[in-house]
Enzyme design. Structure first.
Site: not given
Length: 222
Positions: A120-121
């Site tokens: 995630h990110y």
């Protein structure tokens, strides 16, 4: 606590097409300048059961690639790996099997061994991530010093790398909490976990819990 930095101390490489690269590197950062040519050589020679996805991109079996993901070559994506929506592979990436490259994550010039999760990110540049390494949401491997000078890795001694860009060096089973910044050349030992929201630099021993730069405790095995 011993601050291990050698390739053989941090990783147990079982990914067949990566074994020669790991065996011929005393320190993990020595692999970084070799990644591009190594990938191109493997693509030229071919890997059993791997297919060409696009120019200079080779993928294994059962790879899932979201329609909105971008993969720039050269790259080799291991079997069973999942590349989620918005992921950006910016060239010179090689992974083992069953990795996760998550939404809006960006990776370049890096090596991921088996079952690595960057979900995630995340930003991972000029880095080596060991088997089962995990990066929490929003954690990044910063790869360039603000002064642009070559990275010196500060462990039990100083390692002058001569490289301008080095990101994170994560040993097998390293676990990085959400929102962490690993400053250029940070080494996280095997089976070491890092609490969220830390900004780290230097070398951290294996089998530890890093609560902050100055609060590191030995993990108690159950």
């Amino acid at each position: 606590m011993n601050k291990q930095v050698k390739t053989s101390e941090l990783y147990h490489c079982t990914t067949e097409y990566l074994v020669p690269l790991f065996e011929n590197s005393v320190y993990p950062w020595e692999m970084l300048p070799k990644i591009k040519d190594y990938i191109l050589k493997l693509i030229d020679e071919g890997i059993d059961s791997y297919t060409r996805y696009s120019e200079n991109v080779l993928i294994g079996e059962n790879v899932k690639i979201a329609p909105t993901a971008t993969i720039e070559g050269p790259a080799i994506i291991g079997s069973g790996t999942e590349i989620r929506p918005g992921a950006f592979i910016r060239g010179c990436l090689i992974t083992g099997n069953n990795c996760v490259i998550g939404n809006s994550s960006e990776l370049k010039n890096s090596i991921l061994l088996e079952k690595v999760q960057v979900p995630h990110y995340n930003y991972v540049g000029d880095s080596v991530l060991g088997n089962f390494a995990h990066m929490g949401a929003g954690s990044i491997c910063s790869n360039l010093k603000t002064d642009g000078k070559p990275v010196v890795i500060h462990g039990d001694e100083d390692y002058v790398t001569g490289l301008r860009k080095i990101g994170g060096i994560l040993g097998d089973y390293a676990d990085i909490g959400c929102g962490c910044v690993l400053n250029p050349g940070t080494v996280i030992g095997k089976k070491t976990s890092v609490y969220p929201l830390n900004s780290l630099r230097g070398v951290f021993p294996e089998g530890c819990i890093v609560k902050s730069m100055n609060n590191i405790v030995k993990r108690i095995e159950e």
